[in-house]
Motif scaffolding. Structure first.
Motif, PDB file in Angstrom:
ATOM      1  N   ALA A 151       0.807  -1.216   0.000  1.00 56.03           N
ATOM      2  CA  ALA A 151       0.000   0.000   0.000  1.00 56.03           C
ATOM      3  C   ALA A 151       0.840   1.266   0.000  1.00 56.03           C
ATOM      4  CB  ALA A 151      -0.937   0.003   1.208  1.00 56.03           C
ATOM      5  N   THR A 152       2.097   1.187   0.448  1.00 60.73           N
ATOM      6  CA  THR A 152       2.954   2.377   0.524  1.00 60.73           C
ATOM      7  C   THR A 152       3.694   2.674  -0.767  1.00 60.73           C
ATOM      8  OG1 THR A 152       4.958   1.184   1.273  1.00 60.73           O
ATOM      9  CG2 THR A 152       3.363   1.855   2.972  1.00 60.73           C
ATOM     10  N   ASP A 155       3.056   5.916  -3.251  1.00 58.12           N
ATOM     11  CA  ASP A 155       3.539   7.169  -2.671  1.00 58.12           C
ATOM     12  C   ASP A 155       5.055   7.234  -2.685  1.00 58.12           C
ATOM     13  OD1 ASP A 155       0.993   8.110  -2.204  1.00 58.12           O
ATOM     14  OD2 ASP A 155       0.932   7.446  -0.109  1.00 58.12           O
ATOM     15  N   VAL A 239      -0.912   2.065  -9.536  1.00 58.29           N
ATOM     16  CA  VAL A 239      -1.878   2.960  -8.910  1.00 58.29           C
ATOM     17  C   VAL A 239      -3.206   2.963  -9.655  1.00 58.29           C
ATOM     18  CG1 VAL A 239      -1.250   5.027 -10.209  1.00 58.29           C
ATOM     19  CG2 VAL A 239      -2.097   5.253  -7.864  1.00 58.29           C
ATOM     20  N   SER A 240      -3.201   2.546 -10.922  1.00 60.75           N
ATOM     21  CA  SER A 240      -4.409   2.630 -11.739  1.00 60.75           C
ATOM     22  C   SER A 240      -4.846   1.239 -12.184  1.00 60.75           C
ATOM     23  CB  SER A 240      -4.155   3.538 -12.944  1.00 60.75           C
ATOM     24  OG  SER A 240      -5.366   3.882 -13.585  1.00 60.75           O
ATOM     25  N   ARG A 262      -3.969   2.277  -3.787  1.00 56.82           N
ATOM     26  CA  ARG A 262      -4.052   3.656  -3.285  1.00 56.82           C
ATOM     27  C   ARG A 262      -5.020   3.700  -2.111  1.00 56.82           C
ATOM     28  NH1 ARG A 262      -6.523   5.047  -9.110  1.00 56.82           N
ATOM     29  NH2 ARG A 262      -8.713   4.584  -8.773  1.00 56.82           N
ATOM     30  N   ASP A 263      -4.823   4.734  -1.292  1.00 53.54           N
ATOM     31  CA  ASP A 263      -5.689   4.940  -0.121  1.00 53.54           C
ATOM     32  C   ASP A 263      -5.720   3.710   0.784  1.00 53.54           C
ATOM     33  OD1 ASP A 263      -6.365   7.480  -1.158  1.00 53.54           O
ATOM     34  OD2 ASP A 263      -7.955   6.590  -2.378  1.00 53.54           O
ATOM     35  N   GLY A 264      -4.582   3.023   0.877  1.00 49.06           N
ATOM     36  CA  GLY A 264      -4.499   1.868   1.762  1.00 49.06           C
ATOM     37  C   GLY A 264      -5.143   0.612   1.242  1.00 49.06           C
ATOM     38  N   ARG A 265      -5.598   0.610  -0.012  1.00 49.93           N
ATOM     39  CA  ARG A 265      -6.286  -0.538  -0.579  1.00 49.93           C
ATOM     40  C   ARG A 265      -5.536  -1.050  -1.809  1.00 49.93           C
ATOM     41  NH1 ARG A 265     -11.688  -1.109   0.626  1.00 49.93           N
ATOM     42  NH2 ARG A 265     -12.093  -1.890  -1.470  1.00 49.93           N
TER      43      ARG A 265
END
Length: 283
Positions: A151-152, A155, A239-240, A262-265
């Motif tokens: 999840a990280t 970023d 991410v997509s 993204r967003d932890g998912r």
């Protein structure tokens, strides 16, 4: 075999910025550079045996050439490449033409692909998808990544994209360790080029990436899965969204494909057994 200073990673161009309140501001804006790169392949006798071209953001050109030629099956081992250098028989475009000098004949007939690729077309001209999958063995190994680490990664990739922060116009691709440590990150106006640069850097360094993760800043197409599998890397995090063919190819080539990270998912579309959630390894 390191590239010289980039000639135009970013360029300033005149523009008019229109504000929401009706005002306007005139001045230069910074954009990502885009120029052609011709890649020549020379056999052991020095004779040029193949040429291809792509549009790319200048910089990391030798890595791009190595990554693309490996993905195409022209080279397979670091020992195949004697050197990659800029051509000296051109003037204005001398830093837009490189030659990969091989120690042995190309492992694949260069006539089997078209002579022009673009920044958004990674393996154009290949006769068939089946042919690609047949020459890329399925990725094996026992690599497992924690879902919390997964999840990280987007970023972490974004933080390592200085050209994106300056221009807002580049894709990013990186190779990360299973604990989330970045090993290499590259940028380009083309998604495929960015990945070729990152994988080419690892290839030229002689790195073993059987326990590594490819991280992508955008969507996942078939070609990006194929390039990852050709490098022997078992996991992709993006991410997509993936395409349906990317998911099918990941399943066929043994690559764990996690998208919408993204967003932890994250949504894992292929080989979820390599992702360890808090409740245990996914099924």
């Amino acid at each position: 075999m390191s590239s010289p200073p980039a000639r135009s990673r970013a360029a300033r161009v005149p523009a008019v910025v229109l504000d929401a309140d009706g005002g306007e501001r005139r001045g230069p804006e910074r954009l990502a550079g885009e120029e052609p790169l011709e890649i020549r392949v020379a056999g052991p006798d020095g004779a040029v045996v193949g040429t291809t071209a792509t549009m790319r953001t200048p910089g990391d050109d030798f890595e791009l050439a190595a990554g693309l030629l490996r993905a195409e099956g022209v080279i397979a081992a670091r020992e195949d490449v004697a050197e990659i250098r800029y051509c000296t028989d051109v003037d204005v475009q001398r830093y837009n033409v490189v030659t990969a000098h091989l120690r042995r004949a190309p492992r694949r007939d260069l006539a089997a692909r078209t002579l022009m690729a673009t920044a958004s077309c990674g393996v154009c001209g290949t006769a068939s998808i089946d042919e690609l999958c047949e020459r890329v063995p399925p990725v094996g190994g026992t690599a497992v990544v924690d879902a919390a680490v997964l999840a990280t990664l987007p970023d972490a990739l974004r933080e390592a994209q200085p050209l994106f922060h300056r221009t807002g116009g580049t894709h990013g691709a990186g190779v990360f360790a299973l604990d989330g440590t970045p090993l290499v990150v590259r940028e380009d106006v083309g998604r495929h080029n960015a990945l070729d640069k990152a994988l080419g850097a690892r290839f030229l360094a002689g790195a073993d990436d059987r326990d590594a993760i490819v991280v992508l800043s955008g969507r996942v197409s078939f070609e990006l899965v194929q390039k990852t599998a050709a490098a022997g890397i078992p996991v992709i995090a993006a991410v997509s969204a993936p395409s349906s063919l990317a998911v099918q190819t990941a399943g066929r080539l043994g690559v764990t494909l996690a998208a919408f990270v993204r967003d932890g998912r994250a949504t894992v579309y292929a080989h979820p057994q390599r992702v360890r959630a808090a409740s245990g390894v996914a099924g």
